[in-house]
Design a protein around this motif. Structure first.
Motif, PDB file in Angstrom:
ATOM      1  N   TRP A 228      -9.794   0.141  -3.442  1.00  0.00           N
ATOM      2  CA  TRP A 228      -9.226   0.108  -2.093  1.00  0.00           C
ATOM      3  C   TRP A 228      -8.745  -1.306  -1.751  1.00  0.00           C
ATOM      4  O   TRP A 228      -7.632  -1.491  -1.256  1.00  0.00           O
ATOM      5  N   GLN A 229      -9.544  -2.275  -2.034  1.00  0.00           N
ATOM      6  CA  GLN A 229      -9.216  -3.655  -1.692  1.00  0.00           C
ATOM      7  C   GLN A 229      -8.000  -4.141  -2.476  1.00  0.00           C
ATOM      8  O   GLN A 229      -7.054  -4.699  -1.905  1.00  0.00           O
ATOM      9  N   TYR A 230      -8.006  -3.919  -3.797  1.00  0.00           N
ATOM     10  CA  TYR A 230      -6.904  -4.437  -4.601  1.00  0.00           C
ATOM     11  C   TYR A 230      -5.616  -3.655  -4.351  1.00  0.00           C
ATOM     12  O   TYR A 230      -4.530  -4.234  -4.294  1.00  0.00           O
ATOM     13  N   SER A 231      -5.718  -2.339  -4.154  1.00  0.00           N
ATOM     14  CA  SER A 231      -4.511  -1.555  -3.880  1.00  0.00           C
ATOM     15  C   SER A 231      -3.887  -1.987  -2.565  1.00  0.00           C
ATOM     16  O   SER A 231      -2.658  -1.987  -2.407  1.00  0.00           O
ATOM     17  N   GLY A 232      -4.725  -2.416  -1.595  1.00  0.00           N
ATOM     18  CA  GLY A 232      -4.191  -2.958  -0.341  1.00  0.00           C
ATOM     19  C   GLY A 232      -3.423  -4.244  -0.565  1.00  0.00           C
ATOM     20  O   GLY A 232      -2.360  -4.464   0.052  1.00  0.00           O
ATOM     21  N   GLU A 233      -3.923  -5.088  -1.462  1.00  0.00           N
ATOM     22  CA  GLU A 233      -3.224  -6.332  -1.770  1.00  0.00           C
ATOM     23  C   GLU A 233      -1.879  -6.039  -2.451  1.00  0.00           C
ATOM     24  O   GLU A 233      -0.861  -6.682  -2.146  1.00  0.00           O
ATOM     25  N   VAL A 234      -1.872  -5.075  -3.363  1.00  0.00           N
ATOM     26  CA  VAL A 234      -0.624  -4.688  -4.036  1.00  0.00           C
ATOM     27  C   VAL A 234       0.365  -4.117  -3.019  1.00  0.00           C
ATOM     28  O   VAL A 234       1.560  -4.420  -3.049  1.00  0.00           O
ATOM     29  N   LEU A 235      -0.134  -3.297  -2.101  1.00  0.00           N
ATOM     30  CA  LEU A 235       0.734  -2.712  -1.080  1.00  0.00           C
ATOM     31  C   LEU A 235       1.367  -3.800  -0.215  1.00  0.00           C
ATOM     32  O   LEU A 235       2.564  -3.752   0.091  1.00  0.00           O
ATOM     33  N   GLU A 236       0.585  -4.804   0.180  1.00  0.00           N
ATOM     34  CA  GLU A 236       1.134  -5.906   0.984  1.00  0.00           C
ATOM     35  C   GLU A 236       2.241  -6.630   0.216  1.00  0.00           C
ATOM     36  O   GLU A 236       3.264  -7.016   0.797  1.00  0.00           O
ATOM     37  N   LYS A 237       2.053  -6.828  -1.067  1.00  0.00           N
ATOM     38  CA  LYS A 237       3.076  -7.471  -1.890  1.00  0.00           C
ATOM     39  C   LYS A 237       4.349  -6.622  -1.906  1.00  0.00           C
ATOM     40  O   LYS A 237       5.460  -7.151  -1.775  1.00  0.00           O
ATOM     41  N   MET A 238       4.180  -5.318  -2.062  1.00  0.00           N
ATOM     42  CA  MET A 238       5.342  -4.426  -2.106  1.00  0.00           C
ATOM     43  C   MET A 238       6.060  -4.398  -0.757  1.00  0.00           C
ATOM     44  O   MET A 238       7.288  -4.314  -0.694  1.00  0.00           O
ATOM     45  N   GLN A 239       5.305  -4.493   0.335  1.00  0.00           N
ATOM     46  CA  GLN A 239       5.924  -4.490   1.662  1.00  0.00           C
ATOM     47  C   GLN A 239       6.764  -5.735   1.909  1.00  0.00           C
ATOM     48  O   GLN A 239       7.711  -5.715   2.696  1.00  0.00           O
ATOM     49  N   ARG A 240       6.425  -6.809   1.213  1.00  0.00           N
ATOM     50  CA  ARG A 240       7.196  -8.050   1.391  1.00  0.00           C
ATOM     51  C   ARG A 240       8.516  -8.027   0.623  1.00  0.00           C
ATOM     52  O   ARG A 240       9.402  -8.824   0.900  1.00  0.00           O
ATOM     53  N   GLN A 241       8.624  -7.128  -0.333  1.00  0.00           N
ATOM     54  CA  GLN A 241       9.860  -7.026  -1.107  1.00  0.00           C
ATOM     55  C   GLN A 241      10.839  -6.123  -0.369  1.00  0.00           C
ATOM     56  O   GLN A 241      10.492  -5.035   0.068  1.00  0.00           O
ATOM     57  N   THR A 242      12.048  -6.586  -0.245  1.00  0.00           N
ATOM     58  CA  THR A 242      13.048  -5.802   0.495  1.00  0.00           C
ATOM     59  C   THR A 242      13.657  -4.705  -0.363  1.00  0.00           C
ATOM     60  O   THR A 242      14.117  -3.694   0.157  1.00  0.00           O
ATOM     61  N   GLN A 243      13.685  -4.927  -1.658  1.00  0.00           N
ATOM     62  CA  GLN A 243      14.280  -3.929  -2.538  1.00  0.00           C
ATOM     63  C   GLN A 243      13.331  -3.630  -3.687  1.00  0.00           C
ATOM     64  O   GLN A 243      12.921  -4.527  -4.415  1.00  0.00           O
ATOM     65  N   GLY A 244      12.995  -2.406  -3.844  1.00  0.00           N
ATOM     66  CA  GLY A 244      12.134  -1.977  -4.935  1.00  0.00           C
ATOM     67  C   GLY A 244      12.344  -0.502  -5.191  1.00  0.00           C
ATOM     68  O   GLY A 244      12.825   0.234  -4.331  1.00  0.00           O
ATOM     69  N   LYS A 245      12.001  -0.051  -6.375  1.00  0.00           N
ATOM     70  CA  LYS A 245      12.193   1.347  -6.739  1.00  0.00           C
ATOM     71  C   LYS A 245      10.841   2.005  -6.970  1.00  0.00           C
ATOM     72  O   LYS A 245       9.995   1.459  -7.671  1.00  0.00           O
ATOM     73  N   GLY A 246      10.682   3.163  -6.399  1.00  0.00           N
ATOM     74  CA  GLY A 246       9.438   3.902  -6.538  1.00  0.00           C
ATOM     75  C   GLY A 246       9.066   4.583  -5.242  1.00  0.00           C
ATOM     76  O   GLY A 246       9.585   4.262  -4.161  1.00  0.00           O
ATOM     77  N   TRP A 247       8.151   5.545  -5.346  1.00  0.00           N
ATOM     78  CA  TRP A 247       7.803   6.355  -4.179  1.00  0.00           C
ATOM     79  C   TRP A 247       7.174   5.533  -3.075  1.00  0.00           C
ATOM     80  O   TRP A 247       7.413   5.783  -1.895  1.00  0.00           O
ATOM     81  N   MET A 248       6.365   4.531  -3.435  1.00  0.00           N
ATOM     82  CA  MET A 248       5.755   3.703  -2.392  1.00  0.00           C
ATOM     83  C   MET A 248       6.808   2.942  -1.590  1.00  0.00           C
ATOM     84  O   MET A 248       6.655   2.756  -0.373  1.00  0.00           O
ATOM     85  N   TYR A 249       7.881   2.510  -2.230  1.00  0.00           N
ATOM     86  CA  TYR A 249       8.946   1.826  -1.498  1.00  0.00           C
ATOM     87  C   TYR A 249       9.640   2.792  -0.538  1.00  0.00           C
ATOM     88  O   TYR A 249      10.020   2.402   0.579  1.00  0.00           O
ATOM     89  N   ASP A 250       9.779   4.056  -0.956  1.00  0.00           N
ATOM     90  CA  ASP A 250      10.333   5.060  -0.046  1.00  0.00           C
ATOM     91  C   ASP A 250       9.414   5.239   1.159  1.00  0.00           C
ATOM     92  O   ASP A 250       9.863   5.356   2.304  1.00  0.00           O
ATOM     93  N   MET A 251       8.111   5.285   0.891  1.00  0.00           N
ATOM     94  CA  MET A 251       7.139   5.449   1.978  1.00  0.00           C
ATOM     95  C   MET A 251       7.121   4.224   2.897  1.00  0.00           C
ATOM     96  O   MET A 251       6.983   4.359   4.114  1.00  0.00           O
TER      97      MET A 251
END
Length: 780
Positions: A228-251
């Motif tokens: 839970w803790q590490y996946s939250g850190e990864v999610l924060e990193k992905m949220q900072r990226q403006t362009q990315g490919k994958g379902w989480m970026y769609d979400m």
């Protein structure tokens, strides 16, 4: 479908066998000895849940388990009815721990600020569908197709690593890791974070559906917290990226657009849930499939020789031994399921593995039959609005695994071993799968091109027309003037499956088209017999059969399929055949004679010399047989034959369209359902885009709306939306693709429904029929 009423007589329990002194259910109904003894954590259920509940399917399909505290449901129709109604049967307990978390485990989770919220799996309406609609696009067949090269690369790399080794545990070497890596790629997790997430091997199955010890609970909680803790850190990193490919970026984008629907916490919860769901279900399903196929060497060899069967084989393995064996629901009101009252707030365990072995829906359900044409009806993916969104990704992975292994290691063998399973109620798959092979026999050592000579399959449920069997012609001789009798056998010398009267085969021609021919020999003889009329005005199929079919050649066939099934409950039968229409009728007559039933057989034809099987008919059915050779001045008097309707009589007929049309008109005054006919032509049923109009199909069970354009059938549009609808002929002749209509005026184009059934406006054949107006509401 077994009806589910929203109110029932209190204490209704038609199946109990125990006395009042025994344990009782929450409704006060006595609990039978078998129900009281049922424990899903004991060996019988853990080894084979479907077999462990055979007694329930046969005697007590809904029962209360005192040991579990749940109402257990074991039959197909009852389970499907529960899935269809997610208002009465809430999914809110789907992820509730069977064994409540200890205080020590809860303290560990609090230390990591664990805040897992409800996800699509256990979310009630209306929140569930509001979110699901926003997240579906990435799971369309077109979108999933783009992931196939990635899946192929991962599987091939893992197989490359072991191909020359000669022995491996496939679970440890690849089945466990590849689906997890696929899930991370699908989500769009950055490459640099994948390895770390792979290390958090969360024992989700044991934690949610098992009975972990206090020590195990604390250990699992540590893993969950870190994940839970590490996946939250990864999610924060992905949220900072403006362009990315994958379902989480769609979400993430949906979160920005609709923060009230896709909330911050929901993002985090879904990321963790998808990783777990996409990983364990596919890993276990693949291990189950290989175990079942390799334990049947003849079936494995058949798959290696006929790889086009891989989609059907994967689907049959999902039915026979799926990885998800049960789901849970909570009754939101007092309700009757299968005639048994379940009280409000009653907890329900639907054992889908048992439903998948229900003989009322699947013929010979305990057999692993890779030619089964309705395996797609299985409940392993669930049904309705909570059906697994990732089902087609899982199918893709299983098919690629099977395609790579059958091509590169066809000599693979299953080692003798004692299989073990993680004790739990709902997920199932072997913890290890040891196999061996002789590397010297690897085909790619002789031909390096074998390594990359892949076969790809369309994304989605397998289509019936792809399930093709090779058979050998052992006899091809005239049965009558212009009629060729053909006997077919299995090329490997095995008995071909038995069939029932009314069954037919689809013979696949060299041009890819198929022609339907009724089976007319002995149903359990081990061979199949058909008779083919050379139709001068036909489309060329019968001409090819007469000119090309000879003893020793192989044909490709689909079936047997039975859309003209004989109802054996009537007192008397009138069988009517015109010309080559005698083929299904003679099989029915043979069956009725064996049953000792009262019947009469009327057979009309051009001439005695052109009428097949006359000698056999006169020998076996002499007193019941009435022949009408036209050249002898004999004519079948339909008006006289049908003048007096009889309540206890059924009529079965096959022959030219003009005969069937006359019969339908001549039996208008007979009781509804008296006449049964089989059509082999589809005039007026096929799509004509220039003269069609677009309409919408609203799906009540899935809570979706599907657009049907003029150039697509309803069936095609449903499949594109990820809705699995069985089908066969796709010409309006067989009835396989029938769906229930809740509302809307139907443009019926099939040859299956009676006039009264059409007038009822409550069902249609999705392969050909359409809406007369702008909308249809379907129970899908």
């Amino acid at each position: 479908m077994t009806p589910v009423s929203h109110r029932a007589e209190a204490g209704g329990c038609p199946f109990h066998q125990a006395s009042r002194e025994e344990a009782v259910s929450p409704t006060g109904c006595p609990v039978s000895a078998a129900a009281a003894a049922f424990d899903p954590f004991e060996a019988p259920y853990q080894l084979d849940p479907a077999e462990a509940l055979r007694w329930s399917r046969e005697q007590e399909p809904v029962f209360y388990s005192p040991r579990l505290g749940y109402w257990v449901v074991s039959r197909y129709d009852d389970i499907k009815a529960i899935f269809r109604d997610n208002h009465t049967f809430s999914p809110s307990i789907a992820l509730e721990k069977i064994t409540p978390a200890s205080k020590e485990a809860q303290a560990v989770l609090e230390r990591y600020d664990y805040g897992m919220n409800r996800t699509l799996v256990n979310e009630d309406e209306p929140a569930h569908m509001a979110r699901r609609r926003e997240l579906l696009e990435a799971f369309s067949p077109e979108a999933l197709e783009t992931h196939a090269p990635m899946v192929r690369r991962l599987v091939r790399e893992k197989l490359d690593a072991i191909v020359d080794r000669g022995r491996a545990d496939l679970v440890a070497e690849m089945f466990w890791e590849v689906p997890l890596t696929v899930a991370l790629h699908f989500l769009g997790v950055p490459e640099e974070d994948m390895e770390q997430l792979r290390r958090f091997s969360v024992a989700h199955t044991l934690n949610t559906w098992g009975r972990p010890s206090p020590e195990q609970q604390v250990e699992v909680a540590e893993g969950v917290g870190k994940f839970w803790q590490y996946s939250g850190e990864v999610l924060e990193k992905m949220q900072r990226q403006t362009q990315g490919k994958g379902w989480m970026y769609d979400m993430i984008e949906k979160n920005r657009q609709k923060p009230d629907v896709v909330t911050d916490n929901y993002l985090h919860s879904m990321m963790m849930a998808i990783i777990v769901a996409a990983h364990e279900t596919t890993a276990l399903a693949t291990a189950n499939a290989f175990r079942q196929l390799l334990s049947r060497p003849a079936v494995w060899d058949e798959l290696c020789d006929n790889p086009e069967l891989i989609p059907a084989a994967a689907e049959e393995c999902l039915r026979h031994s799926g990885s998800v064996v049960a789901w849970r629901r909570r009754a939101t009101r007092e309700v009757a399921v299968g005639g048994v009252t379940i009280p409000e707030d009653g907890k329900i365990l639907m054992v889908t593995a048992s439903g998948n072995h229900d003989p009322s829906h699947f013929e010979n359900p305990d057999e692993l039959d890779i030619y089964r044409d309705n395996a797609v009806d299985h409940l392993t993916f669930g049904y309705g609005s909570h059906q697994c969104m990732g089902k087609n990704l899982g199918r893709m992975e299983m098919r690629i695994f099977l395609e790579e292994f059958t091509r590169r290691l066809p000599h693979l063998e299953l080692e003798e071993q004692a299989f073990t399973f993680l004790p739990n109620t709902s997920f199932r798959g072997p913890e290890a799968l040891w196999v061996r092979w002789d590397p010297a026999k690897n085909p790619e050592r002789q031909d390096p091109a074998v390594r990359t000579a892949q076969r790809d399959f369309p994304v989605g449920a397998p289509e019936a027309h792809s399930i093709v069997r090779r058979v050998r012609v052992t006899r091809a001789e005239p049965e009558a003037e212009g009629v060729l009798g053909v006997t077919l056998t299995d090329p490997a010398g095995r008995d071909l499956p038995a069939w029932t009267p009314g069954s037919h085969l689809d013979v696949v021609l060299p041009i890819g088209e198929a022609r339907k021919y009724s089976l007319c020999g002995s149903p359990d003889a081990g061979d199949w017999r058909i008779a083919v009329l050379n139709e001068e005005a036909g489309r060329g199929g019968s001409r090819w059969m007469h000119e090309s079919v000879r003893e020793g050649i192989e044909l490709r066939v689909r079936g047997p399929k039975n859309h003209f099934r004989l109802d054996e409950s009537a007192q008397h039968y009138v069988l009517i055949a015109g010309g080559i229409g005698i083929t299904p009728i003679i099989a029915m007559a043979d069956r009725l004679r064996r049953l000792g039933k009262s019947y009469e057989l009327h057979y009309a034809g051009r001439s005695r010399s052109s009428m097949a099987f006359i000698e056999r008919l006169e020998r076996d059915h002499g007193e019941a047989l009435h022949l009408y050779p036209k050249d002898e001045g004999c004519r079948l008097d339909l008006a006289g034959l049908l003048a007096e309707p009889r309540e206890d009589t059924l009529l079965y007929a096959c022959g030219p369209e003009r005969l069937l049309t006359a019969l339908e008109a001549g039996t208008a005054h007979w009781p509804e359902g008296s006449l049964h006919v089989e059509h082999f032509t589809a005039e007026g049923a096929l799509l004509d885009p220039k003269n069609e109009h677009a309409f919408e199909a609203e799906l009540t069970d899935s809570e979706l709306t599907v657009a049907v354009p003029p150039d697509r059938t309803l069936l095609q549009a449903l499949r594109s939306a990820g809705i699995d609808v069985p089908s066969d002929c796709e010409e309006g002749l067989c009835g396989s693709c029938q769906v229930e209509v809740v509302e809307g005026e139907i443009d019926h184009r099939d040859k299956v429904l009676t006039a009264a059934e059409r007038a009822g406006q409550d069902r249609l054949m999705s392969c050909c029929s359409r809406a007369k107006g702008k909308k249809l509401v379907l129970a899908l």
